[in-house]
Write a protein that holds these residues in place. Structure first.
Motif, short mmCIF file in Angstrom:
data_model
loop_
_atom_site.label_atom_id
_atom_site.label_comp_id
_atom_site.label_asym_id
_atom_site.label_seq_id
_atom_site.Cartn_x
_atom_site.Cartn_y
_atom_site.Cartn_z
N ILE A 80 0.77 -1.60 0.30
CA ILE A 80 0.56 0.31 0.04
C ILE A 80 0.51 1.19 0.19
CG2 ILE A 80 -1.54 1.52 1.49
CD1 ILE A 80 -3.09 -1.27 2.25
N ALA A 81 0.50 2.41 -0.90
CA ALA A 81 1.05 3.03 -0.53
C ALA A 81 0.55 4.55 -0.38
CB ALA A 81 1.81 3.62 -2.07
N ILE A 82 0.66 5.17 0.91
CA ILE A 82 -0.63 6.08 1.34
C ILE A 82 0.11 7.68 0.29
CG2 ILE A 82 -2.02 7.23 2.26
CD1 ILE A 82 -1.26 4.81 4.35
N LEU A 83 -0.05 7.81 -0.30
CA LEU A 83 -0.33 9.73 -0.63
C LEU A 83 -0.66 10.90 -0.57
CD1 LEU A 83 1.13 7.93 -3.26
CD2 LEU A 83 0.11 9.33 -4.37
N ILE A 84 -0.70 11.68 0.63
CA ILE A 84 -0.23 13.05 1.57
C ILE A 84 -0.14 13.94 1.17
CG2 ILE A 84 -1.35 10.77 3.08
CD1 ILE A 84 1.78 12.87 4.59
N SER A 85 -0.57 14.95 1.19
CA SER A 85 -0.41 16.37 1.19
C SER A 85 -0.20 17.57 2.34
CB SER A 85 -0.83 17.24 -0.41
OG SER A 85 -0.56 16.82 -0.81
N GLY A 86 -0.65 17.17 3.59
CA GLY A 86 -0.39 17.63 4.26
C GLY A 86 -1.02 17.07 6.06
N ARG A 87 -1.63 17.71 6.27
CA ARG A 87 -2.48 17.13 7.84
C ARG A 87 -2.27 15.47 8.42
NH1 ARG A 87 -7.97 18.36 9.22
NH2 ARG A 87 -8.37 17.38 7.26
N GLY A 88 -2.79 14.67 6.89
CA GLY A 88 -2.24 13.55 7.50
C GLY A 88 -3.71 12.40 8.02
N GLU A 123 -6.18 -6.97 5.29
CA GLU A 123 -6.00 -8.63 5.28
C GLU A 123 -4.54 -8.01 3.73
OE1 GLU A 123 -8.62 -11.04 3.58
OE2 GLU A 123 -9.81 -10.89 5.27
N GLY A 124 -3.84 -8.88 4.52
CA GLY A 124 -2.76 -9.36 3.36
C GLY A 124 -1.93 -7.98 2.94
N VAL A 125 -1.44 -7.57 3.59
CA VAL A 125 -0.55 -6.35 3.29
C VAL A 125 0.62 -6.78 3.99
CG1 VAL A 125 -0.33 -3.34 4.08
CG2 VAL A 125 -2.51 -4.22 4.38
N LYS A 126 1.19 -6.73 2.70
CA LYS A 126 2.83 -6.60 3.37
C LYS A 126 3.41 -5.30 3.60
CE LYS A 126 5.35 -8.76 0.34
NZ LYS A 126 6.25 -9.50 -0.90
N ASP A 127 3.69 -4.68 2.45
CA ASP A 127 4.89 -3.66 2.80
C ASP A 127 3.56 -1.82 3.00
OD1 ASP A 127 7.06 -3.68 3.64
OD2 ASP A 127 8.09 -4.33 1.58
N VAL A 128 4.11 -0.63 3.80
CA VAL A 128 3.51 0.06 3.00
C VAL A 128 4.19 1.57 3.40
CG1 VAL A 128 1.49 1.76 4.48
CG2 VAL A 128 1.66 -0.57 5.29
N ILE A 129 3.98 2.03 2.57
CA ILE A 129 4.23 3.69 2.17
C ILE A 129 3.91 4.59 2.35
CG2 ILE A 129 6.72 2.88 1.54
CD1 ILE A 129 6.15 4.20 -1.51
N VAL A 130 4.13 5.92 2.54
CA VAL A 130 3.71 6.85 2.77
C VAL A 130 4.66 8.20 1.58
CG1 VAL A 130 3.49 9.09 4.23
CG2 VAL A 130 2.93 6.72 5.41
N VAL A 131 3.88 8.96 0.34
CA VAL A 131 4.44 9.39 -0.49
C VAL A 131 4.08 11.14 -0.06
CG1 VAL A 131 4.90 9.73 -2.65
CG2 VAL A 131 5.21 7.79 -1.30
N ARG A 159 6.55 8.29 9.84
CA ARG A 159 7.37 8.05 10.72
C ARG A 159 7.91 7.32 12.50
NH1 ARG A 159 10.02 11.76 6.96
NH2 ARG A 159 10.05 13.19 8.43
N LYS A 160 7.55 8.97 12.47
CA LYS A 160 7.76 8.65 14.45
C LYS A 160 6.72 7.27 14.94
CE LYS A 160 11.10 12.39 14.90
NZ LYS A 160 10.23 14.03 15.70
N GLU A 161 5.27 7.76 14.76
CA GLU A 161 4.54 6.67 15.36
C GLU A 161 4.31 5.61 14.72
OE1 GLU A 161 0.04 8.69 16.25
OE2 GLU A 161 1.53 10.96 16.14
N VAL A 186 6.70 4.01 9.36
CA VAL A 186 6.66 3.88 8.37
C VAL A 186 7.36 4.06 7.37
CG1 VAL A 186 4.87 3.89 6.53
CG2 VAL A 186 4.19 2.93 8.43
N LYS A 187 7.86 3.75 6.27
CA LYS A 187 8.83 4.74 5.03
C LYS A 187 8.14 5.65 4.46
CE LYS A 187 12.11 3.89 1.53
NZ LYS A 187 12.51 2.59 0.58
N THR A 188 9.23 7.14 4.48
CA THR A 188 8.94 8.53 3.89
C THR A 188 9.19 8.88 2.41
OG1 THR A 188 9.37 10.18 5.53
CG2 THR A 188 6.73 8.99 5.89
N LEU A 189 8.84 8.93 1.61
CA LEU A 189 8.70 9.44 -0.01
C LEU A 189 8.53 10.84 0.24
CD1 LEU A 189 8.99 7.06 -1.95
CD2 LEU A 189 11.12 7.34 -0.62
N ILE A 190 9.90 11.73 -0.27
CA ILE A 190 9.07 13.20 -1.04
C ILE A 190 8.96 12.84 -2.00
CG2 ILE A 190 9.90 15.82 -0.78
CD1 ILE A 190 10.48 15.15 2.48
#
Ligand code: GRF
Length: 203
Positions: A3-11, A27-35, A48-50, A53-57
Motif C-alpha cells: 500500500i502506498a498512501i499519498l498525502i500533501s498535508g495533515r494526514g 488483510e494481507g498487507v506486506k509493505d506500506v509507504i507514505v509519499v 515515521r515517528k508514530e 513507516v517509510k516516507t518518501l518526498i
C-alpha cells in the motif's frame, strides 16, 4: 499486497489507515509507504515517528510536467505495481495524469468530503454550505481519469446543522471519512467488491 498512501498535508486519513493496518484489520498487507509532494506535510512525521513507516518526498519540479513519471518511478522502486498494490490518496493535492491512472487501473482509491457526484473538486464542505443542503457526507471511490468521478465504493451521510461553519461541518465529516476509508480498504483487500459497469457492488 503493498500500500502506498499519498498525502500533501495533515494526514489524518493516513493515520487511521496506518492504525488499521498495524492493528491487522486490513488483510494481507506486506509493505506500506507514505509519499508526499510537500516536504512540510505534517503527516510525514506522524508516519515515521508514530508508525515507523517509510516516507518518501516526491517534489514537483519547476514546470511540474514530469511529476507523474517521477512519482511512478519512485513507487515502482518501492514495489508498488498495478498487480500487487493499492494507492490510497489521502488529501493528496495533485491531479494525477491519465497515463498514471491507466497504469494503476482500479488500484487508486480516494476519499472525498461530500456525497459524490455532488460537490466535486475543492472546498466540498464550503460548497455544501453554500448550496444549503441539509445532508452531506463523504465518499470513498476508485479514481478514474475524471475529477472525483470514479466508481463509488462507500458513502456516509452527515447532517448539516443550521449553525455549522466550514470548520464544524468539516470536522463532523472527517470523523466519518476515517471510518469509511478503513472499511473500504478492508473490503477491497478481502476482494469483496465487484465492478458492474460503473457500479461497485459488494459480494
Ligand atoms: C480530507 O477531508 C479528504 O476528504 C480530502 O482532503 C482532506 C485530507 O485530510 N481529500 P487529512 O490530510 O486526511 O487529514
Amino acid at each position: 499486497m503493498n500500500i502506498a498512501i499519498l498525502i500533501s498535508g495533515r494526514g489524518s486519513n493516513m493515520k487511521s489507515i496506518l492504525q488499521a493496518i498495524q492493528g491487522g484489520e486490513i488483510e494481507g498487507v506486506k509493505d506500506v509507504i507514505v509519499v508526499s509532494n510537500r516536504s512540510t506535510a505534517p503527516g510525514l512525521e506522524i508516519a515515521r515517528k508514530e508508525f515507523g513507516v517509510k516516507t518518501l518526498i516526491v517534489l514537483p519540479e519547476e514546470n511540474g510536467q514530469m511529476y507523474d513519471k517521477k512519482l511512478m518511478t519512485e513507487l515502482q522502486r518501492n514495489e508498488i505495481f498495478e498487480h500487487n498494490s493499492l494507492i490510497c490518496l489521502a488529501g493528496f493535492m495533485r491531479i494525477l495524469k491519465p497515463e498514471f491512472i491507466k497504469a494503476y487501473k482500479n488500484k487508486i482509491v480516494n476519499i472525498h468530503p461530500s456525497l459524490l457526484p455532488s460537490f466535486k473538486g475543492l472546498h466540498a464542505q464550503k460548497q455544501a454550505l453554500l448550496a444549503g443542503v441539509k445532508i452531506t457526507g463523504c465518499t470513498v471511490h476508485l479514481v478514474d481519469v475524471g475529477i472525483d468521478t470514479g466508481p463509488i465504493l462507500l458513502q456516509e451521510c452527515v447532517p448539516v446543522h443550521d449553525n455549522d461553519t466550514i470548520e464544524s461541518l468539516s470536522a463532523r465529516i472527517l470523523i466519518e471519512e476515517h471510518k469509511i476509508y478503513v472499511k473500504a480498504l478492508k473490503l477491497l483487500s478481502a476482494n469483496k467488491f465487484l465492478l458492474k459497469g460503473n457500479r461497485m457492488v459488494q459480494i
